[in-house]
Design a protein around this motif. Structure first.
Motif, PDB file in Angstrom:
ATOM      1  N   LEU B 117      19.197  -9.751  50.876  1.00 10.86           N
ATOM      2  CA  LEU B 117      18.244  -8.651  50.728  1.00 10.86           C
ATOM      3  C   LEU B 117      18.933  -7.321  50.428  1.00 10.86           C
ATOM      4  O   LEU B 117      18.272  -6.304  50.266  1.00 10.86           O
ATOM      5  CB  LEU B 117      17.375  -8.533  51.979  1.00 10.86           C
ATOM      6  N   SER B 118      20.263  -7.321  50.362  1.00  7.43           N
ATOM      7  CA  SER B 118      20.963  -6.088  50.003  1.00  7.43           C
ATOM      8  C   SER B 118      22.178  -6.395  49.132  1.00  7.43           C
ATOM      9  O   SER B 118      23.307  -6.487  49.637  1.00  7.43           O
ATOM     10  CB  SER B 118      21.392  -5.307  51.254  1.00  7.43           C
ATOM     11  N   PRO B 119      21.965  -6.570  47.818  1.00  8.34           N
ATOM     12  CA  PRO B 119      23.114  -6.750  46.917  1.00  8.34           C
ATOM     13  C   PRO B 119      24.120  -5.610  47.063  1.00  8.34           C
ATOM     14  O   PRO B 119      25.329  -5.811  46.937  1.00  8.34           O
ATOM     15  CB  PRO B 119      22.469  -6.735  45.514  1.00  8.34           C
ATOM     16  N   ARG B 120      23.610  -4.419  47.367  1.00  6.04           N
ATOM     17  CA  ARG B 120      24.483  -3.258  47.545  1.00  6.04           C
ATOM     18  C   ARG B 120      25.490  -3.486  48.669  1.00  6.04           C
ATOM     19  O   ARG B 120      26.658  -3.088  48.563  1.00  6.04           O
ATOM     20  CB  ARG B 120      23.633  -2.019  47.833  1.00  6.04           C
ATOM     21  N   ALA B 121      25.045  -4.112  49.726  1.00  9.01           N
ATOM     22  CA  ALA B 121      25.938  -4.371  50.860  1.00  9.01           C
ATOM     23  C   ALA B 121      27.068  -5.307  50.444  1.00  9.01           C
ATOM     24  O   ALA B 121      28.226  -5.109  50.820  1.00  9.01           O
ATOM     25  CB  ALA B 121      25.145  -4.979  52.019  1.00  9.01           C
ATOM     26  N   LEU B 122      26.745  -6.323  49.631  1.00 14.23           N
ATOM     27  CA  LEU B 122      27.770  -7.269  49.210  1.00 14.23           C
ATOM     28  C   LEU B 122      28.770  -6.589  48.280  1.00 14.23           C
ATOM     29  O   LEU B 122      29.985  -6.816  48.379  1.00 14.23           O
ATOM     30  CB  LEU B 122      27.134  -8.477  48.516  1.00 14.23           C
ATOM     31  N   ALA B 123      28.253  -5.738  47.391  1.00 16.35           N
ATOM     32  CA  ALA B 123      29.149  -5.024  46.484  1.00 16.35           C
ATOM     33  C   ALA B 123      30.071  -4.085  47.266  1.00 16.35           C
ATOM     34  O   ALA B 123      31.269  -3.982  46.983  1.00 16.35           O
ATOM     35  CB  ALA B 123      28.337  -4.237  45.453  1.00 16.35           C
ATOM     36  N   ALA B 124      29.519  -3.420  48.272  1.00 20.58           N
ATOM     37  CA  ALA B 124      30.291  -2.421  49.008  1.00 20.58           C
ATOM     38  C   ALA B 124      31.305  -3.064  49.957  1.00 20.58           C
ATOM     39  O   ALA B 124      32.434  -2.590  50.084  1.00 20.58           O
ATOM     40  CB  ALA B 124      29.344  -1.509  49.795  1.00 20.58           C
ATOM     41  N   HIS B 125      30.886  -4.104  50.658  1.00 20.73           N
ATOM     42  CA  HIS B 125      31.714  -4.651  51.737  1.00 20.73           C
ATOM     43  C   HIS B 125      32.241  -6.059  51.488  1.00 20.73           C
ATOM     44  O   HIS B 125      33.078  -6.538  52.255  1.00 20.73           O
ATOM     45  CB  HIS B 125      30.930  -4.629  53.053  1.00 20.73           C
ATOM     46  N   GLY B 126      31.731  -6.732  50.428  1.00 18.59           N
ATOM     47  CA  GLY B 126      32.127  -8.120  50.172  1.00 18.59           C
ATOM     48  C   GLY B 126      33.631  -8.286  49.986  1.00 18.59           C
ATOM     49  O   GLY B 126      34.260  -9.109  50.682  1.00 18.59           O
ATOM     50  N   PRO B 127      34.266  -7.540  49.067  1.00 15.59           N
ATOM     51  CA  PRO B 127      35.701  -7.740  48.848  1.00 15.59           C
ATOM     52  C   PRO B 127      36.539  -7.445  50.093  1.00 15.59           C
ATOM     53  O   PRO B 127      37.463  -8.201  50.414  1.00 15.59           O
ATOM     54  CB  PRO B 127      36.012  -6.748  47.720  1.00 15.59           C
ATOM     55  N   GLY B 128      36.218  -6.390  50.796  1.00 14.53           N
ATOM     56  CA  GLY B 128      36.988  -6.036  51.995  1.00 14.53           C
ATOM     57  C   GLY B 128      36.862  -7.091  53.079  1.00 14.53           C
ATOM     58  O   GLY B 128      37.848  -7.478  53.722  1.00 14.53           O
ATOM     59  N   LEU B 129      35.642  -7.573  53.282  1.00 18.04           N
ATOM     60  CA  LEU B 129      35.423  -8.599  54.292  1.00 18.04           C
ATOM     61  C   LEU B 129      36.103  -9.904  53.877  1.00 18.04           C
ATOM     62  O   LEU B 129      36.711 -10.595  54.709  1.00 18.04           O
ATOM     63  CB  LEU B 129      33.916  -8.813  54.503  1.00 18.04           C
ATOM     64  N   MET B 130      36.028 -10.190  52.561  1.00 23.99           N
ATOM     65  CA  MET B 130      36.646 -11.426  52.038  1.00 23.99           C
ATOM     66  C   MET B 130      38.156 -11.422  52.300  1.00 23.99           C
ATOM     67  O   MET B 130      38.724 -12.434  52.736  1.00 23.99           O
ATOM     68  CB  MET B 130      36.355 -11.511  50.536  1.00 23.99           C
ATOM     69  N   ALA B 131      38.772 -10.279  52.059  1.00 19.03           N
ATOM     70  CA  ALA B 131      40.220 -10.179  52.272  1.00 19.03           C
ATOM     71  C   ALA B 131      40.570 -10.453  53.739  1.00 19.03           C
ATOM     72  O   ALA B 131      41.512 -11.185  54.051  1.00 19.03           O
ATOM     73  CB  ALA B 131      40.704  -8.781  51.860  1.00 19.03           C
ATOM     74  N   ALA B 132      39.753  -9.875  54.637  1.00 23.95           N
ATOM     75  CA  ALA B 132      40.012 -10.073  56.065  1.00 23.95           C
ATOM     76  C   ALA B 132      39.782 -11.520  56.475  1.00 23.95           C
ATOM     77  O   ALA B 132      40.543 -12.079  57.275  1.00 23.95           O
ATOM     78  CB  ALA B 132      39.115  -9.138  56.881  1.00 23.95           C
ATOM     79  N   LEU B 133      38.728 -12.138  55.922  1.00 23.65           N
ATOM     80  CA  LEU B 133      38.431 -13.535  56.253  1.00 23.65           C
ATOM     81  C   LEU B 133      39.565 -14.452  55.821  1.00 23.65           C
ATOM     82  O   LEU B 133      40.002 -15.336  56.559  1.00 23.65           O
ATOM     83  CB  LEU B 133      37.127 -13.973  55.566  1.00 23.65           C
ATOM     84  N   VAL B 134      40.060 -14.234  54.578  1.00 31.42           N
ATOM     85  CA  VAL B 134      41.118 -15.100  54.050  1.00 31.42           C
ATOM     86  C   VAL B 134      42.395 -14.927  54.872  1.00 31.42           C
ATOM     87  O   VAL B 134      43.082 -15.895  55.180  1.00 31.42           O
ATOM     88  CB  VAL B 134      41.363 -14.796  52.561  1.00 31.42           C
ATOM     89  N   GLU B 135      42.658 -13.689  55.273  1.00 32.45           N
ATOM     90  CA  GLU B 135      43.867 -13.461  56.055  1.00 32.45           C
ATOM     91  C   GLU B 135      43.792 -14.143  57.420  1.00 32.45           C
ATOM     92  O   GLU B 135      44.713 -14.838  57.836  1.00 32.45           O
ATOM     93  CB  GLU B 135      44.104 -11.958  56.218  1.00 32.45           C
ATOM     94  N   ARG B 136      42.675 -13.941  58.105  1.00 32.05           N
ATOM     95  CA  ARG B 136      42.520 -14.522  59.446  1.00 32.05           C
ATOM     96  C   ARG B 136      42.393 -16.045  59.400  1.00 32.05           C
ATOM     97  O   ARG B 136      43.078 -16.757  60.132  1.00 32.05           O
ATOM     98  CB  ARG B 136      41.282 -13.939  60.138  1.00 32.05           C
ATOM     99  N   LEU B 137      41.477 -16.523  58.554  1.00 34.10           N
ATOM    100  CA  LEU B 137      41.248 -17.973  58.488  1.00 34.10           C
ATOM    101  C   LEU B 137      42.464 -18.697  57.919  1.00 34.10           C
ATOM    102  O   LEU B 137      42.834 -19.779  58.370  1.00 34.10           O
ATOM    103  CB  LEU B 137      40.022 -18.275  57.612  1.00 34.10           C
TER     104      LEU B 137
END
Lengths: 468, 255
Positions: B117-137
């Motif tokens: 329901l918020s494409p804007r949220a994915l654009a704003a925070h998706g890459p940053g969260l993805m980087a953190a997920l890949v690092e931790r996982l």
């Protein structure tokens, strides 16, 4: 039973009352999602014609949700009052619409319609509403009078009460007190000061109950408070001596949907008895506060009727009012635009549903209010809320819900603001509940007409409630 | 702007505003809201609506993810053909239009980046969260290249996860915008993803939008703990929730 109607050379057929009611419903996204809506405007119009010819008696013999498997159906049919029904027993659905509108303009309308309520089933009322235009829903509702009472009297003619909803994302006591202060200074809260708790923890709920009760007693405000926790939590807290005024629960129109809320009729009756046993009311002892909303059964996957067919959401909503009236509540409101655009897509659908719910609830004998509201993914805005609020004020709604600046920061949706309530009272000449209005006058907060003076927190003792 | 008065110097509500985000003490023009307050509300509502309706810039997101060197990013869309249909028909948003673009994977964990329901949220925070997920996982598990899903609801991930063949699927999705926060992400974790699961089979984190909401690394460490718990338990959902609550509460405490 099969129903048919020919229109412009095409014969439309409807397989039973469930199908006919759904197809005759004004268009809304929830029925399209459920797969029971009319396929075209022509089919919808044909269904309305066919529905108009259905005798009211038929609703007593052809249930939309099975008698054996649904306790709400049993409540409706076993509790039907044939004597009250007698004056309209000969009518069709279309004939009943005419009868209602004729009765509504007579001087004895409130008495006649009030006596009729036990003779009506939710399905009869829902069916009739589907044939009514918005102005019919307003006119008929405006002729009805339903009152209830606890520390204030709800539903008197010329009055519009408000639920003051001081929600806070983490239930912070001073944050809730600050929002309560804001609402009281704007003359709101006469229906209830009602908080949606952020958790269903009994301890947190008890803390909030004490907070609100302390405010009420400290400033001697004739209001009732409510923390909208699950009915079983409230029953438990009553047993532990918490200061419970009203017993809240969300209810719906099927046994399965109520089960998805974790309730049945027995536990609701138990809650009502527990609340009444405290005898905390002053001008009455109606203790139940119930919320409903079109789409709640569908969202729980509990919307199927006879033959496994989806029942339209408006008919199911009206059935929730049968559950409500069993409990003689102080307050009932539909949370009309809360559930989202997959149930009510835009301002037009929200406005229509709000008027339907108000009319159906009031005709069935409930002190009916509306949470005039929407979410950010619905095609609606404040203009639509202004329209619905104004129509509801004309229709004689018992109360509306108001939050600071129309923005509920805990539930993440937009309801009305305290300002909106002042607007409706101003343009329609409506006043607060009499007990609360007298208190406002005693505090020097309102003039003789009930108009609220502009006040800042420093101008009254009330500011102490939010002090450290 | 002369018609819009500034807030008076001495605002009697000022000491109370810190107690709640609620819009208290707005003042009055007669019975009504002052102009300034009406305009503030309109701007907040506009931001929330734009966050719902502006389509996801898929190319921009792919480019941003490319810098993380995660492998080839696949794309799927749901059966909802337009934003209007997406909003009206959540059932269509849960069904993929096709899965041929999703490569099979032998990784432990798959990640779907959904507009929600918020494409804007994915654009704003998706890459940053993805980087953190890949690092931790990535410290413990193998992680498949992400799949971007448009017009997507959470349940779409069940189909994607099954097609990938991963043990555990993490759906990162734009949350319903509020009036104050329009760019918040949620995460839904599903072990052994397959069509037909319900919300009771998932674990959820919400309110990810630093700096005000939960941060990327905090979210990633909760997800990593949940993945470990799900693998141990053999499933996700209600049974797993209780054991991870404490972790979520500590890391989300600053939200």
């Amino acid at each position: 039973m099969r129903y048919t109607h020919g229109l412009e050379g095409t014969t439309y057929a409807f397989d039973g009352l469930v199908d006919l009611l759904a197809k005759a419903t004004p268009r809304r996204s929830g029925d399209e999602l459920a797969g029971c809506a009319a396929d075209s405007d022509a089919e919808r119009a044909a269904a309305a014609w066919a529905l108009a010819d259905v005798p009211l008696e038929r609703f007593l013999t052809e249930p939309v949700v099975g008698y054996e498997e649904d306790e709400v159906t049993r409540l409706i049919l076993d509790g039907h009052d044939r004597t009250a029904f007698a004056p309209i027993a000969h009518l069709t659905v279309g004939g009943f619409r005419d009868w209602l509108l004729e009765t509504a303009v007579r001087p004895d309308a409130a008495t006649t319609l009030g006596a009729l309520a036990p003779g009506l089933t939710p399905e009869m009322v829902a069916a009739t509403s589907k044939l009514m235009r918005n102005q019919d829903l307003v006119l008929a509702a405006s002729a009805l009078q339903v009152t209830s009472a606890f520390r204030t009297t709800i539903g008197l003619p010329g009055r519009l009460a408000t639920r003051l909803q001081p929600n806070h994302p983490t239930d912070d006591p001073r944050g809730i007190a600050a929002a309560t202060l804001d609402g009281l200074l704007m003359g709101c809260g006469d229906a209830v000061i009602g908080v949606n708790p952020a958790t269903d923890s009994p301890e947190a709920t008890a803390d909030l109950l004490h907070l609100l009760d302390d405010v009420r007693q400290r400033f001697d405000i004739p209001v009732q408070s409510c923390v909208l926790s699950h009915v079983t939590t409230t029953i438990d807290l009553i047993g532990r001596g918490a200061p419970v005024d009203l017993v809240f629960q969300s209810v719906a129109g099927t046994e399965a949907a109520n089960n998805s809320f974790g309730v049945d009729l027995a536990v609701l009756r138990e809650g009502n008895e527990a609340g009444r046993s405290l005898g905390r009311g002053t001008v009455g002892n109606d203790v139940m506060y119930l919320e409903t909303g079109q789409g709640s059964a569908l969202s729980a996957g509990a919307h199927l009727g006879v033959g496994g067919r989806p029942v339209d959401q408006q008919t199911l909503e009206a059935r929730a009012y049968a559950v409500a009236r069993e409990l003689s509540p102080l307050l009932v409101n539909t949370v009309v635009g809360f559930i989202g655009p997959e149930y009510l897509y835009d301002g037009k659908q929200i406005v229509r549903a709000g008027l339907e719910d108000h009319f159906c609830g009031k005709l069935l004998g409930l002190p009916m209010g509306v949470d005039v509201c929407y979410t950010n993914h619905a095609e609606a805005d404040q203009d639509d809320m202004d329209t619905l609020l104004t129509l509801l004020g004309v229709a004689g709604a018992a109360f509306v819900i108001a939050v600071p600046g129309a923005d509920d920061v805990m539930l993440g949706y937009q309801s009305l603001s305290f300002h909106d309530a002042l607007y409706a009272r101003q343009v329609l000449g409506l006043r607060a509940a009499p007990e609360f209005e007298s208190w406002l006058a005693r505090q020097g907060m309102a003039d003789e007409q009930g108009r609220i003076h502009p006040l800042d927190p420093g101008g009254t003792q009330l500011a102490l409630m939010a002090a450290p | 702007m002369s018609a819009v008065p500034e807030r008076p110097a001495a605002d009697p509500w000022e000491p109370l505003r810190g107690l709640t985000q609620a819009r208290i003490g707005l003042g009055r023009s007669g019975s009504s809201l002052p102009t300034r307050r009406v305009l503030e509300f309109r701007a907040a509502h506009a931001a929330a609506r734009d966050a719902v309706h502006e389509p996801l810039d898929v190319d921009g997101l792919v480019a941003a993810l490319g810098e993380l060197d995660l492998g080839d990013v696949a794309q799927v869309s749901s059966c909802a053909g337009s934003r209007g249909e997406y909003l009206r028909r959540p059932d269509l948003g849960r069904r993929p239009a096709g899965l041929s673009a999703v490569p099979a994977s032998d990784a432990d964990v798959g990640i779907v980046l959904a507009d929600g329901l918020s494409p804007r949220a994915l654009a704003a925070h998706g890459p940053g969260l993805m980087a953190a997920l890949v690092e931790r996982l990535g410290a413990t598990y193998s992680v498949a290249p992400p799949v971007i899903a448009t017009q997507a609801r959470v349940g779409l991930g069940d189909h994607v996860g099954q097609a990938m063949g991963v043990d555990t699927l993490v759906v990162v999705i734009g949350e319903r915008p509020g009036l104050s926060v329009a760019d918040s992400l949620g995460i839904y974790l599903t072990h052994r993803p397959r069509p037909g699961l319900s919300d009771a089979d998932r674990n959820c984190l919400s309110n990810i939008h630093p700096p005000e909401g939960m941060g990327y690394d905090a979210a990633a460490s909760v997800v990593t703990a949940l993945v470990a718990g799900a693998r141990e338990l053999g499933r996700s959902g209600i049974a797993l929730k209780d054991s991870s609550r404490a972790v979520a509460a500590v890391d989300g405490g600053g939200a």
